[in-house]
Design an enzyme around this catalytic site. Sequence first.
Site, PDB file in Angstrom:
ATOM      1  N   ARG A 171      47.941  36.441  38.507  1.00 51.09           N
ATOM      2  CA  ARG A 171      46.489  36.259  38.449  1.00 51.09           C
ATOM      3  C   ARG A 171      45.873  37.113  37.333  1.00 51.09           C
ATOM      4  O   ARG A 171      44.790  37.663  37.475  1.00 51.09           O
ATOM      5  CB  ARG A 171      45.841  36.608  39.797  1.00 51.09           C
ATOM      6  N   SER A 244      40.371  30.934  47.494  1.00 46.86           N
ATOM      7  CA  SER A 244      40.789  32.258  47.956  1.00 46.86           C
ATOM      8  C   SER A 244      39.940  33.329  47.281  1.00 46.86           C
ATOM      9  O   SER A 244      39.947  33.443  46.054  1.00 46.86           O
ATOM     10  CB  SER A 244      42.269  32.489  47.644  1.00 46.86           C
ATOM     11  N   GLU A 341      39.331  37.909  43.875  1.00 48.33           N
ATOM     12  CA  GLU A 341      39.958  37.086  42.862  1.00 48.33           C
ATOM     13  C   GLU A 341      38.924  36.517  41.878  1.00 48.33           C
ATOM     14  O   GLU A 341      39.158  36.511  40.678  1.00 48.33           O
ATOM     15  CB  GLU A 341      40.748  35.952  43.534  1.00 48.33           C
TER      16      GLU A 341
END
Length: 349
Positions: A171, A244, A341
């Site tokens: 990520r 998410s 995130e």
Amino acid sequence: MSTAMPAWSLTENASLKALNTFHVDASAEQLLELHEPSLLPEVLALPQVAGTPLLVLGSGSNVLLADNVPGTVLVFANRTIEELEHRADHTVVRAGAGVNWHGLVMWSLQNGLSGLENLALIPGTVGASPIQNIGAYGVQVDEFIQAVDAWDRATNQWVRLDNEACAFGYRDSVFKREPDRYLITSVELRLPLLHDLRLGYAGIAEEMQAMGVELPVAADVANAVIAIRRRKLPDPDVLGNAGSFFKNPVLPLEQVEVLLQQFPDLPVYPADRDDRRKLSAGWMIEACGWKGFREGDAGVSAQHALVLVNHGSASGAELLALARRISASVLEKFGVPIEPEPRLIGAQW
């Protein structure tokens, strides 16, 4: 009279509600929509734009707008996909930054290409995909990215970053670490014609068994992923969310082993190194009692504890406050910090 679409447009005091999947009712001081990326240096030099803060938005699927946005919000509207190179075992594809990500996945499958099937139904645009190094069900997009074309605001020149220069991580990427430097205009992907299917993650094989598929091809994997995602995650068109919200934390193996003594049911996954493991943030959040929680219009999905949702008119600040409470409770119970995130706009974590 010409009916050609203008190469760019500039709108003052523009609503961003339709440009973020949380559907937060924030506004931009001005919205710049660019159809022709080659004109980027020219429009950035406009008196109305030059010297103002600049934020690039794709479909806003990985941001939380905690406040109104000063300066200019830039939206790339180049939505073409082209084959650059066709070989016996792979095809190189260039997709414009404004292309819908799921649309690219389905286009690749319809054209006999594979590799992206596990990444089906991820919301967002192609231009955003390298920034977060999007991933799902055992696959990350960096496995297929050959190069990224961008305007480098630090040097005021066009650059082409190969896979190594993108410095991808979990990520993560150079684009995320330097969020205001590179304006991504297109992404090149090297997609195989034949690819070993990834079936061992998060119930994909079980889903295909339920679908009656015995000899799966890439399209079957995509269909299984789509079915799982639709069952587990709320549709942002129906219930505002950014997927998410928290990253799965990666911890040293020794720390994980101590946690497992106290919480033996805690899901643990392989990480980027043998001496580290990835934990399930969703499991920990649910264990803290947040799944299905709602306060006003800010809440947590009843389908998946990792997903924050806007039930209607929650502000970005309200959603951020809830996220901070969730993170604090996980830290108190497990001693594990969890981080958001999505990119936070107008606030710090």
